[in-house]
Scaffold this motif. Structure first.
Motif, PDB file in Angstrom:
ATOM      1  N   TYR A 142      -3.646  -5.014  -0.065  1.00  0.00           N
ATOM      2  CA  TYR A 142      -4.598  -3.918  -0.076  1.00  0.00           C
ATOM      3  C   TYR A 142      -5.454  -4.020  -1.312  1.00  0.00           C
ATOM      4  O   TYR A 142      -5.134  -4.734  -2.259  1.00  0.00           O
TER       5      TYR A 142
ATOM      6  N   CYS B 246      -6.827  -1.192   3.382  1.00  0.00           N
ATOM      7  CA  CYS B 246      -5.662  -2.009   3.718  1.00  0.00           C
ATOM      8  C   CYS B 246      -5.599  -2.211   5.226  1.00  0.00           C
ATOM      9  O   CYS B 246      -6.380  -1.639   5.971  1.00  0.00           O
TER      10      CYS B 246
ATOM     11  N   ARG C 105      -7.764  -1.598  -4.098  1.00  0.00           N
ATOM     12  CA  ARG C 105      -8.039  -0.254  -4.594  1.00  0.00           C
ATOM     13  C   ARG C 105      -9.196  -0.352  -5.577  1.00  0.00           C
ATOM     14  O   ARG C 105      -9.217  -1.219  -6.436  1.00  0.00           O
TER      15      ARG C 105
ATOM     16  N   ARG D 158      -8.729   2.738   5.667  1.00  0.00           N
ATOM     17  CA  ARG D 158      -9.114   3.180   4.329  1.00  0.00           C
ATOM     18  C   ARG D 158      -8.707   4.636   4.141  1.00  0.00           C
ATOM     19  O   ARG D 158      -8.656   5.407   5.093  1.00  0.00           O
TER      20      ARG D 158
ATOM     21  N   TYR E 237     -10.197   7.149  -6.081  1.00  0.00           N
ATOM     22  CA  TYR E 237     -10.079   5.763  -5.647  1.00  0.00           C
ATOM     23  C   TYR E 237     -10.330   5.667  -4.144  1.00  0.00           C
ATOM     24  O   TYR E 237      -9.977   6.578  -3.400  1.00  0.00           O
ATOM     25  N   GLU E 238     -10.873   4.541  -3.733  1.00  0.00           N
ATOM     26  CA  GLU E 238     -10.905   4.188  -2.318  1.00  0.00           C
ATOM     27  C   GLU E 238      -9.917   3.054  -2.133  1.00  0.00           C
ATOM     28  O   GLU E 238      -9.943   2.073  -2.892  1.00  0.00           O
ATOM     29  N   VAL E 239      -9.034   3.181  -1.147  1.00  0.00           N
ATOM     30  CA  VAL E 239      -8.031   2.167  -0.863  1.00  0.00           C
ATOM     31  C   VAL E 239      -8.312   1.624   0.537  1.00  0.00           C
ATOM     32  O   VAL E 239      -8.473   2.393   1.481  1.00  0.00           O
TER      33      VAL E 239
ATOM     34  N   CYS F 170       0.856  -1.183   0.000  1.00  0.00           N
ATOM     35  CA  CYS F 170       0.000   0.000   0.000  1.00  0.00           C
ATOM     36  C   CYS F 170       0.895   1.236   0.000  1.00  0.00           C
ATOM     37  O   CYS F 170       1.833   1.322   0.792  1.00  0.00           O
TER      38      CYS F 170
END
Length: 141
Positions: free
Chosen positions: A17, A113, A19, A118, A109-111, A9
């Motif tokens: 992670y 992990c 995305r 987030r 984007y939403e990440v 990440c």
């Protein structure tokens, strides 16, 4: 969410992670020239992803990271009368620093992990301009 196993990440260096693209928007002149204020309206179906459930009809600051992992805090506001949402304070600073123009595209984007961590990323695709590591290349003949 799209998994990206094998890579760390970019925010926390956690190995696993995911995305996911929240939405993409091709910028209009009003998004980058400040007619009626410097705001970027977010499509209604995606607005709830950006705010905390307790703040669905209010305002808060959301920090986005760009591809260079620079932080960009932006005011996020929802309008309770019609449910529209927009990015306000901080948006114009991003527009100016990234040299955005009408026709360019921003991708959110939403990440996710780690242990439920987030965060949000923002990327730019420039129309009719070369870019290197997420930044436009300015050159003259």
């Amino acid at each position: 969410m799209a998994a990206t196993a094998g890579h760390a990440c970019p925010n926390c260096m956690y190995r696993d992670y995911a995305r996911e693209v929240v939405f993409k928007k091709r910028l209009s002149p009003g998004d980058v020239q400040g007619r009626g204020g410097y705001k970027l309206y977010i499509p209604k179906p995606h607005a709830a992803r950006f705010c905390s459930p307790a703040n669905i009809n209010g305002s808060e600051v959301i920090t986005f990271c760009d591809v260079q992992m620079q932080s960009w805090p932006m005011g996020f506001r929802t309008i309770s009368t019609d449910g529209r949402a927009y990015l306000g304070a901080g948006w114009i600073k991003f527009v100016r620093k990234k040299q955005l123009r009408a026709g360019d595209t921003v991708i959110f984007y939403e990440v996710r992990c780690g242990q439920g961590t987030r965060f949000f990323m923002i990327a730019v695709s420039y129309k009719d301009r070369l870019q290197l590591l997420g930044a436009p290349i300015n050159y003259t003949n």
